[in-house]
Every structure is written in structure tokens, then in C-alpha cells.
Design an enzyme around this catalytic site. Structure first.
Site, mmCIF file in Angstrom:
data_model
loop_
_atom_site.group_PDB
_atom_site.id
_atom_site.type_symbol
_atom_site.label_atom_id
_atom_site.label_comp_id
_atom_site.label_asym_id
_atom_site.label_seq_id
_atom_site.Cartn_x
_atom_site.Cartn_y
_atom_site.Cartn_z
ATOM 1 N N PHE A 18 133.928 94.435 60.887
ATOM 2 C CA PHE A 18 134.712 93.460 60.121
ATOM 3 C C PHE A 18 135.342 94.058 58.850
ATOM 4 O O PHE A 18 136.031 93.357 58.114
ATOM 5 C CB PHE A 18 133.849 92.242 59.757
ATOM 6 C CG PHE A 18 132.620 92.552 58.933
ATOM 7 C CD1 PHE A 18 132.682 92.641 57.556
ATOM 8 C CD2 PHE A 18 131.383 92.755 59.551
ATOM 9 C CE1 PHE A 18 131.558 92.917 56.790
ATOM 10 C CE2 PHE A 18 130.242 93.032 58.779
ATOM 11 C CZ PHE A 18 130.336 93.119 57.406
ATOM 12 N N ARG A 25 124.273 83.612 43.017
ATOM 13 C CA ARG A 25 124.205 83.620 44.486
ATOM 14 C C ARG A 25 123.743 82.259 45.012
ATOM 15 O O ARG A 25 124.146 81.827 46.082
ATOM 16 C CB ARG A 25 123.325 84.765 44.997
ATOM 17 C CG ARG A 25 123.992 86.129 44.787
ATOM 18 C CD ARG A 25 123.397 87.222 45.656
ATOM 19 N NE ARG A 25 123.688 87.069 47.063
ATOM 20 C CZ ARG A 25 124.717 87.647 47.698
ATOM 21 N NH1 ARG A 25 125.575 88.410 47.062
ATOM 22 N NH2 ARG A 25 124.887 87.456 48.996
ATOM 23 N N THR A 45 125.769 83.763 52.863
ATOM 24 C CA THR A 45 126.993 84.447 53.315
ATOM 25 C C THR A 45 127.692 83.679 54.437
ATOM 26 O O THR A 45 128.906 83.485 54.411
ATOM 27 C CB THR A 45 126.625 85.870 53.805
ATOM 28 O OG1 THR A 45 125.885 86.521 52.777
ATOM 29 C CG2 THR A 45 127.866 86.670 54.143
ATOM 30 N N ARG A 103 130.000 77.705 49.299
ATOM 31 C CA ARG A 103 130.260 78.050 50.703
ATOM 32 C C ARG A 103 129.859 76.903 51.632
ATOM 33 O O ARG A 103 130.572 76.586 52.590
ATOM 34 C CB ARG A 103 129.507 79.337 51.062
ATOM 35 C CG ARG A 103 130.143 80.588 50.438
ATOM 36 C CD ARG A 103 129.204 81.769 50.444
ATOM 37 N NE ARG A 103 129.865 83.036 50.146
ATOM 38 C CZ ARG A 103 129.218 84.183 50.010
ATOM 39 N NH1 ARG A 103 127.894 84.239 50.120
ATOM 40 N NH2 ARG A 103 129.884 85.300 49.746
ATOM 41 N N ASN A 110 134.712 83.243 53.236
ATOM 42 C CA ASN A 110 133.651 82.454 52.592
ATOM 43 C C ASN A 110 133.868 82.268 51.085
ATOM 44 O O ASN A 110 132.943 81.970 50.346
ATOM 45 C CB ASN A 110 132.277 83.032 52.937
ATOM 46 C CG ASN A 110 132.142 84.466 52.488
ATOM 47 O OD1 ASN A 110 133.049 85.006 51.843
ATOM 48 N ND2 ASN A 110 131.019 85.079 52.804
ATOM 49 N N HIS A 121 132.524 85.861 46.053
ATOM 50 C CA HIS A 121 131.716 87.084 46.097
ATOM 51 C C HIS A 121 130.743 87.069 44.922
ATOM 52 O O HIS A 121 131.066 86.544 43.864
ATOM 53 C CB HIS A 121 132.623 88.320 45.979
ATOM 54 C CG HIS A 121 131.863 89.583 45.741
ATOM 55 N ND1 HIS A 121 131.264 90.286 46.766
ATOM 56 C CD2 HIS A 121 131.544 90.242 44.598
ATOM 57 C CE1 HIS A 121 130.623 91.333 46.258
ATOM 58 N NE2 HIS A 121 130.784 91.337 44.941
HETATM 59 P P1 ADP Z 1 127.839 88.484 50.555
HETATM 60 O O1 ADP Z 1 129.305 88.272 50.300
HETATM 61 O O2 ADP Z 1 127.105 87.190 50.673
HETATM 62 O O3 ADP Z 1 127.204 89.433 49.579
HETATM 63 P P2 ADP Z 1 127.813 90.679 52.490
HETATM 64 O O4 ADP Z 1 127.797 91.616 51.340
HETATM 65 O O5 ADP Z 1 126.814 90.883 53.555
HETATM 66 O O6 ADP Z 1 127.722 89.152 52.016
HETATM 67 O O7 ADP Z 1 129.245 90.764 53.192
HETATM 68 C C1 ADP Z 1 130.430 90.858 52.430
HETATM 69 C C2 ADP Z 1 131.444 89.934 53.055
HETATM 70 O O8 ADP Z 1 131.812 90.412 54.335
HETATM 71 C C3 ADP Z 1 130.924 88.517 53.292
HETATM 72 O O9 ADP Z 1 131.100 87.700 52.191
HETATM 73 C C4 ADP Z 1 131.731 88.075 54.494
HETATM 74 O O10 ADP Z 1 132.977 87.494 54.107
HETATM 75 C C5 ADP Z 1 131.987 89.345 55.244
HETATM 76 N N1 ADP Z 1 131.020 89.498 56.344
HETATM 77 C C6 ADP Z 1 129.706 89.800 56.250
HETATM 78 N N2 ADP Z 1 129.134 89.873 57.463
HETATM 79 C C7 ADP Z 1 130.114 89.634 58.358
HETATM 80 C C8 ADP Z 1 130.160 89.582 59.795
HETATM 81 N N3 ADP Z 1 129.086 89.790 60.530
HETATM 82 N N4 ADP Z 1 131.352 89.289 60.359
HETATM 83 C C9 ADP Z 1 132.460 89.070 59.625
HETATM 84 N N5 ADP Z 1 132.482 89.111 58.275
HETATM 85 C C10 ADP Z 1 131.330 89.391 57.642
HETATM 86 MG MG MG Z 2 127.433 91.484 49.304
#
Ligand code: ADP
Ligand code: MG
Length: 244
Positions: free
Chosen positions: A155, A185, A191, A202, A212, A215
């Protein structure tokens, strides 16, 4: 014109000092939307002379604003606050208004970022704890640095395209108890919006895992790193504005 920041103090993060900083900062933002009110507010700050303010354009003002934020972020006491978990970085991603259940009268990135702040953050955080709110576009290179931990995942490309598709709003959030990362958070929600708390940003508005809306740094270490990246982004934006 470069502003004098009040002398450093290890007490800087006591509420009064945050107020002092916040006062100046919000006066700038105010200026950008209401020039006369902004001028009035700023002229009450000891850092500025009314005569100088009269002559500044909005662009000059934004350059001064960047200087203030950047200097603030580089201070040792700011760095200490980050290390101790008292400060975190949040980002409102582009096109948040494309989220689900958004009020119908909200159309632009600017309005939707303001809506997120007013609806979710201000009620959950003392106003003085929202230290900085600054909108700027991210280049793909900057976005790749922000998400370097996800490089190589399937992704990744889409994530970079999305986050660099329009202006984002950076937020610096301060929490005296040292739980800034966790607190932000919690307000964001999980997420994947399907797993997110109903009360969270979210859980309420995100249409998908990919989009989503927000960040947040996930640890003190990543907060330090991402705030460092924010400084770089501010410096690039400063150069860009100055070259125009
Ligand atoms: P967060 O934003 O909650 O810290 P992550 O750091 O794991 O989450 O991921 C960064 C961003 O990448 C997420 O906010 C989301 O938009 C995207 N993302 C994460 N995992 C996936 C996935 N499996 N498929 C598609 N997009 C993803
Ligand atoms: Mg992250």
C-alpha cells in the site's frame, strides 16, 4: 524582520508560557483570515512594534510565523518535552471532507481541518495544549520520509500519492502528564476505521483504512523524528515562499 523569542527558560512549558507563545501564534493565524484583528492582537505582543506590523504583507507574516515555529521546535526545552512524552505530532490528511458523515456545509480542506480541530481536539485538549496548527503541502519525497517504516509494503505507493495530494495540517499537541502520544492516538482511533472507537475521528468519519483522515506519531521516538521532519518541511516551505 526576525522576531525575538522571549529568553529561554526551563519553565517554558508551564501554562503561562504556553499561553504566551500561543498568544503570539494565534495572533498570526488570525491575521491570515482577518488582517486588522490580527494586527491588533499582535501589537499587544511585546515582540512587535505596531509600525513594523503595518507594513508587513500576509506572505511576510507567514515567513515570520515559520521562523517562530522552527525556532520553538529547535529549542532544548522543546526537545526535552518531546523526549518526555509531553509533545506529539498530528497530521490532518488531505481531503478529509471526503470522509463519511461530514457536515454538508464543509467543502474545502481548510474548513474540514478546522472542523476536525473544533469537533474532536478542542473539547478533548486544553486550548493552550494545541501549540501549533500549520497547513502546508507535502512533496512525495517528504511523504516518503514520513512513512519510511512502510516502504516496500503493497500500500506504500498509494499512501504516498494520497498524503501528498493536497495540503495537510500539522498539529503539535502538548500534554503535561507525558501522555501526548497516547492521548492523540486515542482521539484518532484505530488505524482501521472498522476497529475504531465510535467517538474517535476515524470511527466517526473515516471511509476506509486507506483514507483514515489523520496521522499521529506512535511513540516518543517517532514523535521526535517526525517533529524533526516537520522542521525540514517548514524550512523547505520557507525557501519556496521566499523564492516567489
Ligand atoms: P497509523 O496511521 O494508525 O499509525 P500505520 O502506521 O500502521 O497506521 O499505517 C500508516 C497508514 O498507512 C495508515 O494510517 C493507513 O492509512 C495506511 N495503511 C496501514 N495499513 C494498511 C493496509 N494494510 N492497507 C492499506 N493501507 C494501510
Ligand atoms: Mg503509524
Amino acid at each position: 524582520m526576525s522576531p525575538e523569542i522571549p529568553p529561554q527558560s526551563t519553565e517554558i512549558f508551564r501554562r503561562s508560557r504556553i499561553n504566551e507563545h500561543g498568544h503570539t501564534y494565534y495572533a498570526y493565524r488570525h491575521w491570515l483570515t482577518d488582517e486588522e484583528a490580527g494586527r491588533e492582537a499582535l501589537s499587544r505582543s511585546p515582540e512587535f512594534r505596531r509600525e513594523d506590523l503595518e507594513e508587513m504583507t500576509v506572505q511576510e507574516l507567514e515567513l515570520v510565523e515559520i521562523d517562530i515555529i522552527r525556532d520553538f521546535l529547535k529549542r532544548p526545552d522543546t526537545q526535552e518535552a518531546i523526549e518526555q512524552g509531553r509533545m506529539t505530532l498530528g497530521i490532518i490528511k488531505p481531503a478529509v471532507n471526503e470522509g463519511v458523515n461530514f457536515p454538508k456545509n464543509i467543502h474545502s480542506d481548510h474548513h474540514s481541518a478546522r472542523y476536525i480541530v473544533e469537533r474532536f481536539i478542542e473539547p478533548a485538549w486544553i486550548p493552550e495544549g494545541i501549540l501549533v496548527q500549520f497547513a502546508v503541502p507535502l512533496s512525495p519525497e517528504q511523504a516518503q520520509k514520513l512513512y519510511v517504516e512502510h516502504q516496500g509494503k503493497k500500500f506504500f505507493e498509494d499512501l504516498i500519492d494520497y498524503i501528498s495530494s493536497g495540503p495537510v495540517t500539522f498539529l503539535l499537541l502538548y500534554d503535561e502528564s507525558g501522555r501526548a502520544v497516547e492521548r492523540w492516538r486515542h482521539i484518532m482511533g484505530a488505524t482501521d476505521p472498522k476497529q475504531a472507537d465510535f467517538e474517535s475521528i476515524r470511527g466517526t468519519h473515516a471511509p476506509s483504512l486507506e483514507h483514515n483522515l489523520v496521522h499521529g506519531s506512535d511513540s516518543r521516538e517517532s514523535a521526535a523524528q517526525e517533529i524533526g521532519l516537520f522542521v525540514e518541511i517548514l524550512e523547505d516551505w520557507h525557501d519556496f515562499l521566499q523564492s516567489k
